[in-house]
Write a protein that holds these residues in place. Structure first.
Motif, mmCIF file in Angstrom:
data_model
loop_
_atom_site.group_PDB
_atom_site.id
_atom_site.type_symbol
_atom_site.label_atom_id
_atom_site.label_comp_id
_atom_site.label_asym_id
_atom_site.label_seq_id
_atom_site.Cartn_x
_atom_site.Cartn_y
_atom_site.Cartn_z
ATOM 1 N N TYR A 27 -22.550 32.350 -4.832
ATOM 2 C CA TYR A 27 -21.379 33.210 -4.589
ATOM 3 C C TYR A 27 -21.402 34.435 -5.502
ATOM 4 C CZ TYR A 27 -16.592 34.797 -5.457
ATOM 5 O OH TYR A 27 -15.480 35.570 -5.660
ATOM 6 N N LYS A 31 -21.836 38.252 -4.268
ATOM 7 C CA LYS A 31 -20.730 39.161 -4.548
ATOM 8 C C LYS A 31 -21.223 40.365 -5.344
ATOM 9 C CE LYS A 31 -16.092 39.458 -6.474
ATOM 10 N NZ LYS A 31 -14.946 38.737 -7.089
ATOM 11 N N ALA A 130 -14.555 41.427 -0.788
ATOM 12 C CA ALA A 130 -15.091 41.035 -2.094
ATOM 13 C C ALA A 130 -13.983 40.687 -3.086
ATOM 14 C CB ALA A 130 -15.961 42.157 -2.660
ATOM 15 N N PHE A 138 -15.922 33.299 1.168
ATOM 16 C CA PHE A 138 -16.876 34.396 0.973
ATOM 17 C C PHE A 138 -18.254 34.002 1.501
ATOM 18 C CE2 PHE A 138 -19.946 36.975 -1.225
ATOM 19 C CZ PHE A 138 -19.347 38.220 -1.340
#
Length: 308
Positions: A27, A31, A130, A138
């Protein structure tokens, strides 16, 4: 840089999720990759730069360019001469090419506006994604992110290419066979060129009692041989044009003194490039309002009396 951003996103998309800590690392990796793309490819300052460039293009003058300018031609005496290509082009076909140039310019400016809107919207969508999505959501939507990034990169690539005027695609025969004189004429290329608009210099423009001196400039300081049209309108108090008054004069310079003005009146001056016969698109012009100085009032000294 664009390909690098897309490759980074694709490489993170190929990672596999493992235990919770591995998912969290994935993640963070994805991101950071998305934020890096937003800060490099869709940076607000970069988008503002392109926005300013498009707004500038909308104020510019677009002209039809013909290449080559000259070619060899066989006259009635069978002599070969060097002539202007423009003399050989069918005037009717030339008018159609000018209309084509105008249409292409309007499409180009409309497309640039649409592309900028798409890029702004895409940045907002991805920034919101985001900032607000938790790790599970996400990661679940990462495929959509990579698709959206790919679309935005294509939009940016198209934007950069369309910001530069290109060639016109000609299907018609511009030169009649009767003019070719048995010679094979070179291929005639038509394209669009751009000239920046003239802008008044307020610090160097002023009005006297019966005249006004105007000065203007262009961003790239083009040749003084360029022709401009200077329009003068007399205004009434509510700034509307006064009926029956107005004049236009052609100026081959970046300065002009306008005579014959009335004292104490406001005049609106407009400056634009002259139509030299190859202008295909122009929508914007600069203007300035100047007020002439009032007529001096003579004061009579009534205290003095004649000697009796």
């Amino acid at each position: 840089m664009a390909n690098e951003s897309e490759n980074n996103l694709e490489s993170t998309a190929g990672s596999e999720e493992g235990p919770n800590n591995a998912s969290w690392e994935l993640y963070l990796e994805r991101k950071n990759s998305l934020l890096g793309f937003l800060h490099s490819q869709l940076d607000p300052q970069l988008l503002q730069y392109h926005q300013s460039k498009v707004e500038h293009l909308k104020r510019c003058y677009f002209y039809l360019e013909i290449e080559p300018k000259q070619t060899h031609f066989r006259d009635n005496n069978n002599a070969i001469q060097l002539v202007e290509v423009l003399r050989l082009i069918d005037p009717w076909e030339l008018q159609k090419m000018k209309q084509l140039g105008k249409t292409q310019t309007e499409i180009q400016l409309s497309l640039l506006t649409e592309l900028l809107e798409q890029l702004e919207r895409g940045r907002e969508e991805l920034s919101c994604y985001a900032e607000t999505c938790e790790a599970p959501a996400f990661l679940a939507g990462w495929h959509w992110v990579t698709q959206r990034v790919s679309e935005l990169l294509k939009y940016m690539e198209t934007l950069v290419s369309v910001e530069v005027p290109g060639k016109l695609y000609v299907k018609q025969q511009l030169v009649s066979h009767s003019f070719q004189g048995g010679l094979r004429l070179p291929s005639i290329s038509l394209s669009l060129s751009v000239k920046t608009p003239p802008i008044f210099d307020p610090e160097k423009s002023s009005a006297q009692q019966n005249s006004a001196r105007l000065q203007w400039f262009t961003e790239n300081q083009e040749s003084d041989l360029d022709q401009y049209e200077l329009e003068c309108e007399l205004l009434i108090r509510d700034s509307r044009r006064e009926m029956g008054y107005g004049r236009i004069q052609t100026v081959t310079s970046n300065t002009c003194v306008v005579h014959g003005l009335e004292p104490g009146r406001s005049y609106k001056f407009k400056i634009r490039r002259s139509d030299t016969g190859f202008l295909v698109y122009a929508k914007w012009f600069d203007s300035i309002v100047l007020t002439t100085k009032p007529m001096a009032v003579q004061v009579v000294d009534r205290s003095a009396r004649p000697q009796g």
